[in-house]
Design a protein around this motif. Structure first.
Motif, PDB file in Angstrom:
ATOM      1  N   GLY A  96       0.823  -1.204   0.000  1.00 17.92           N
ATOM      2  CA  GLY A  96       0.000   0.000   0.000  1.00 17.92           C
ATOM      3  C   GLY A  96       0.853   1.249   0.000  1.00 17.92           C
ATOM      4  O   GLY A  96       1.757   1.416  -0.842  1.00 17.92           O
ATOM      5  N   TRP A  97       0.584   2.128   0.941  1.00 21.83           N
ATOM      6  CA  TRP A  97       1.361   3.368   1.047  1.00 21.83           C
ATOM      7  C   TRP A  97       2.815   3.081   1.438  1.00 21.83           C
ATOM      8  O   TRP A  97       3.687   3.926   1.288  1.00 21.83           O
ATOM      9  N   GLY A  98       3.082   1.877   1.918  1.00 19.50           N
ATOM     10  CA  GLY A  98       4.444   1.511   2.269  1.00 19.50           C
ATOM     11  C   GLY A  98       5.404   1.592   1.095  1.00 19.50           C
ATOM     12  O   GLY A  98       6.600   1.866   1.274  1.00 19.50           O
ATOM     13  N   TRP A  99       4.903   1.365  -0.132  1.00 19.98           N
ATOM     14  CA  TRP A  99       5.775   1.478  -1.300  1.00 19.98           C
ATOM     15  C   TRP A  99       6.197   2.919  -1.526  1.00 19.98           C
ATOM     16  O   TRP A  99       7.325   3.180  -2.003  1.00 19.98           O
ATOM     17  N   ALA A 100       5.315   3.878  -1.224  1.00 30.03           N
ATOM     18  CA  ALA A 100       5.694   5.288  -1.312  1.00 30.03           C
ATOM     19  C   ALA A 100       6.746   5.626  -0.264  1.00 30.03           C
ATOM     20  O   ALA A 100       7.698   6.372  -0.520  1.00 30.03           O
ATOM     21  N   VAL A 101       6.590   5.059   0.939  1.00 31.46           N
ATOM     22  CA  VAL A 101       7.586   5.249   1.995  1.00 31.46           C
ATOM     23  C   VAL A 101       8.921   4.654   1.568  1.00 31.46           C
ATOM     24  O   VAL A 101       9.986   5.242   1.786  1.00 31.46           O
ATOM     25  N   LEU A 102       8.886   3.479   0.935  1.00 29.40           N
ATOM     26  CA  LEU A 102      10.104   2.833   0.453  1.00 29.40           C
ATOM     27  C   LEU A 102      10.793   3.697  -0.604  1.00 29.40           C
ATOM     28  O   LEU A 102      12.024   3.838  -0.606  1.00 29.40           O
ATOM     29  N   PHE A 103      10.015   4.293  -1.503  1.00 27.26           N
ATOM     30  CA  PHE A 103      10.590   5.177  -2.529  1.00 27.26           C
ATOM     31  C   PHE A 103      11.291   6.375  -1.882  1.00 27.26           C
ATOM     32  O   PHE A 103      12.401   6.754  -2.276  1.00 27.26           O
ATOM     33  N   GLY A 104      10.634   6.973  -0.877  1.00 21.82           N
ATOM     34  CA  GLY A 104      11.259   8.091  -0.174  1.00 21.82           C
ATOM     35  C   GLY A 104      12.527   7.672   0.549  1.00 21.82           C
ATOM     36  O   GLY A 104      13.528   8.401   0.545  1.00 21.82           O
ATOM     37  N   CYS A 105      12.504   6.491   1.149  1.00 16.28           N
ATOM     38  CA  CYS A 105      13.683   5.992   1.854  1.00 16.28           C
ATOM     39  C   CYS A 105      14.824   5.714   0.880  1.00 16.28           C
ATOM     40  O   CYS A 105      15.996   5.932   1.196  1.00 16.28           O
ATOM     41  N   PHE A 106      14.507   5.240  -0.321  1.00 16.21           N
ATOM     42  CA  PHE A 106      15.500   5.001  -1.367  1.00 16.21           C
ATOM     43  C   PHE A 106      16.232   6.289  -1.714  1.00 16.21           C
ATOM     44  O   PHE A 106      17.468   6.327  -1.803  1.00 16.21           O
ATOM     45  N   LEU A 140       6.112  12.151   2.395  1.00 16.57           N
ATOM     46  CA  LEU A 140       5.575  10.813   2.117  1.00 16.57           C
ATOM     47  C   LEU A 140       5.466   9.954   3.374  1.00 16.57           C
ATOM     48  O   LEU A 140       4.763   8.949   3.378  1.00 16.57           O
ATOM     49  N   MET A 141       6.184  10.340   4.430  1.00 17.64           N
ATOM     50  CA  MET A 141       6.238   9.503   5.635  1.00 17.64           C
ATOM     51  C   MET A 141       4.984   9.692   6.492  1.00 17.64           C
ATOM     52  O   MET A 141       5.018  10.266   7.575  1.00 17.64           O
ATOM     53  N   ARG A 142       3.867   9.227   5.993  1.00 17.70           N
ATOM     54  CA  ARG A 142       2.593   9.372   6.681  1.00 17.70           C
ATOM     55  C   ARG A 142       2.543   8.414   7.868  1.00 17.70           C
ATOM     56  O   ARG A 142       2.763   7.217   7.718  1.00 17.70           O
ATOM     57  N   PRO A 143       2.254   8.914   9.075  1.00 21.88           N
ATOM     58  CA  PRO A 143       2.257   8.036  10.256  1.00 21.88           C
ATOM     59  C   PRO A 143       1.104   7.049  10.236  1.00 21.88           C
ATOM     60  O   PRO A 143       0.011   7.350   9.760  1.00 21.88           O
ATOM     61  N   LEU A 144       1.362   5.864  10.744  1.00 23.04           N
ATOM     62  CA  LEU A 144       0.313   4.863  10.907  1.00 23.04           C
ATOM     63  C   LEU A 144      -0.615   5.271  12.037  1.00 23.04           C
ATOM     64  O   LEU A 144      -0.166   5.809  13.050  1.00 23.04           O
ATOM     65  N   GLU A 145      -1.905   5.021  11.869  1.00 29.59           N
ATOM     66  CA  GLU A 145      -2.881   5.386  12.887  1.00 29.59           C
ATOM     67  C   GLU A 145      -3.402   4.137  13.585  1.00 29.59           C
ATOM     68  O   GLU A 145      -3.625   3.111  12.951  1.00 29.59           O
ATOM     69  N   PRO A 146      -3.601   4.223  14.896  1.00 31.54           N
ATOM     70  CA  PRO A 146      -4.105   3.054  15.636  1.00 31.54           C
ATOM     71  C   PRO A 146      -5.570   2.818  15.333  1.00 31.54           C
ATOM     72  O   PRO A 146      -6.297   3.738  14.952  1.00 31.54           O
ATOM     73  N   PRO A 147      -6.046   1.575  15.470  1.00 30.35           N
ATOM     74  CA  PRO A 147      -7.479   1.306  15.266  1.00 30.35           C
ATOM     75  C   PRO A 147      -8.301   1.951  16.362  1.00 30.35           C
ATOM     76  O   PRO A 147      -7.818   2.187  17.468  1.00 30.35           O
ATOM     77  N   LYS A 148      -9.573   2.233  16.042  1.00 31.59           N
ATOM     78  CA  LYS A 148     -10.455   2.853  17.025  1.00 31.59           C
ATOM     79  C   LYS A 148     -10.759   1.874  18.152  1.00 31.59           C
ATOM     80  O   LYS A 148     -11.005   0.704  17.932  1.00 31.59           O
ATOM     81  N   LYS A 149     -10.749   2.403  19.360  1.00 32.82           N
ATOM     82  CA  LYS A 149     -11.009   1.571  20.536  1.00 32.82           C
ATOM     83  C   LYS A 149     -12.287   2.025  21.223  1.00 32.82           C
ATOM     84  O   LYS A 149     -12.691   3.175  21.125  1.00 32.82           O
ATOM     85  N   SER A 150     -12.914   1.110  21.947  1.00 32.58           N
ATOM     86  CA  SER A 150     -14.134   1.444  22.670  1.00 32.58           C
ATOM     87  C   SER A 150     -13.814   2.350  23.833  1.00 32.58           C
ATOM     88  O   SER A 150     -12.685   2.450  24.289  1.00 32.58           O
ATOM     89  N   GLU A 151     -14.829   3.034  24.337  1.00 34.29           N
ATOM     90  CA  GLU A 151     -14.646   3.957  25.455  1.00 34.29           C
ATOM     91  C   GLU A 151     -14.139   3.236  26.691  1.00 34.29           C
ATOM     92  O   GLU A 151     -13.420   3.798  27.509  1.00 34.29           O
TER      93      GLU A 151
END
Length: 473
Positions: free
Chosen positions: A19-29, A196-207
């Motif tokens: 997914g977006w990881g390939w864009a991150v890999l390109f930036g890291c390259f 390009l280094m978009r941070p990963l977001e955590p899944p939504k959690k219950s209250e």
């Protein structure tokens, strides 16, 4: 501190491995290419600097030395900045610093001013880009991480082959000032890579689970607890010994050929051969390291790569003609590419995702001291003996010794480590990953009464699929 939480590889987020990881890999390259190739590419302008400022070659060589020292020596500072502000903001600022240093250097009137601008400022900017890019690559890739590391490491030889001829063209057409100005503009691409280094977001959690999760982790700006890990200590020691001799042969092989009586262009072609082989060796080694039966033993492959590199140095010391040096460059390119593809992959495997941002900073600091000692000490040995054979022999012994330290340390220490998570944070992270994948281990002890009560209280959430925006690109 909100940026820290969002950009710290939160628990429960599985690496997308695409997914977006390939864009991150390109930036890291691109970042890896600039970071490693730029200090060498700047040497193209040294003759004009010597002519304009009336200085010696050793004075101009300090520019590359300062660039490398900043890249390695500022590791802990980069770790603190990443843990405090996150990867993306640090990389954006680093790109501005790298560009600003070269642009200001084009207006300098003394070599000392160039040390401070092209050396310190640009070196700091590259360091603020290099380390965060590796951290983000580690967060976006897990199963495909060896391949991702190999592909990103290939940026170094690719950019070296591209920037050196480009630097010669810029010097011929615009002089060193115009060349510095244009290279400064090119370094603004580091800001694009940072975006390009978009941070990963955590899944939504219950209250019900939100408050304990918020109180659970308090991020350390620089985690020295990595030194409690015997594997990390052994890796750091081995890497420091390796760097003493790893960069010596590429520095002296051209002079070696000239000393044998060959033309400058023919001698310089040796580095082209080395770089061309290196381009293919890194991604291929990354693919091999990702195989199921190889990846658990990746540290042994890394040890083999270092022994291969050291043995190549020892054989290269016996070269007496151009053909021998060509053979040496081919095998050195293969072994050098293997080392480049595996060094950070092995570190990631040893310390894990949570501690990698601190671990890489401390390792780079230890390597900085060896980088400053290695080539100058080899130069003094050459001045004292007048023979390149001894330089290559010492380099081979140092790299081989580092391989033995890592391999023996792995046999007696790392191999015996428990397969259980090292810390409570890692245990919690694995538990969250299991929940996010809806895979409950058979031996997990779950209170069935609490589960039933939870389902009664929130029936509308039963069967809800948690989506991660990073994996939906």
């Amino acid at each position: 501190m909100g940026a820290v939480v969002a950009d710290d590889g939160p628990s429960g987020v599985k690496a997308p491995d695409g997914g977006w990881g390939w864009a991150v890999l390109f930036g890291c390259f691109i970042i890896t290419g600039f970071s490693y190739a730029f200090p060498k590419a700047v040497s193209v302008f040294f003759k004009e600097l010597i002519r304009e400022f009336g200085i010696g070659y050793s004075d101009t060589a300090w520019i590359s030395s300062i660039l490398l020292a900043m890249l390695y020596g500022t590791g802990p500072l980069c770790s603190v900045c990443v843990n405090r502000f996150g990867c993306r903001p640090v990389m954006l600022v680093g790109g501005l610093f790298a560009s600003m240093g070269m642009v200001i250097a084009s207006f300098c009137t003394s070599i000392v001013q160039i040390y401070l601008t092209a050396g310190v400022i640009t070196g700091l900017g590259l360091a603020l880009n290099f380390q965060p890019s590796l951290i983000m690559l580690n967060r976006y890739f897990d199963k495909r991480r060896p391949l991702a590391n190999g592909l990103s490491a290939a940026g170094s030889p690719v950019f070296l082959c591209a920037l050196s001829p480009l630097g010669q063209i810029l010097q011929h057409e615009y002089g060193w000032r115009g060349g510095f100005l244009i290279l400064g503009g090119m370094l603004l691409n580091c800001c694009v890579c940072g975006a390009l280094m978009r941070p990963l977001e955590p899944p939504k959690k219950s209250e019900a689970t939100k408050e304990p999760a918020e109180k659970k982790v308090k991020k350390k700006l620089l985690d020295f607890s990595v030194f409690k890990d015997g594997g990390f200590v052994i890796y750091t020691l081995a890497a420091s010994i390796m760097v003493l001799g790893l960069f010596v042969p590429p520095v002296f092989v051209v002079s070696y050929a000239k000393d044998l009586g060959y033309q400058d262009t023919k001698a310089a072609f040796l580095l082209t051969i080395l770089g061309f082989i290196d381009i293919f060796a890194r991604p291929i080694c990354g693919m091999v390291a990702g195989l199921k039966w190889v990846r658990p033993r990746c540290v042994y492959l890394f040890s083999f790569a270092m022994i291969f590199n050291g043995f190549t140095d020892l054989m290269g010391s016996m070269s007496v003609d151009y053909a021998g040096l060509v053979v040496f460059c081919i095998f050195f390119g293969i072994s050098y590419g293997m080392v480049g593809a595996l060094q950070f992959e092995v570190l990631m495997a040893i310390v894990g995702t949570q501690k990698f941002s601190s671990a890489i900073g401390l390792v780079l600091l230890a390597e900085a001291m060896a980088v400053l000692i290695g080539p100058p000490s080899a130069g003094k040995l050459l001045d004292a003996t007048g023979r390149y054979m001894f330089v290559f022999i010492i380099a081979g012994i140092e790299v081989t010794t580092s391989a033995l330290v890592l391999a023996l340390g792995n046999i007696f220490c790392i191999k015996k480590k428990s397969e259980e998570p090292h810390t409570k944070e890692e245990a919690a992270e694995r538990e969250e990953l299991n929940k996010s994948e809806d895979k409950t281990p058979e031996d997990a002890k779950v209170d069935s009464i609490e589960v039933e009560q939870f389902l009664k209280d929130e029936p509308e959430k039963n069967g809800e699929v948690v989506t991660n925006p990073e994996t939906c690109v």
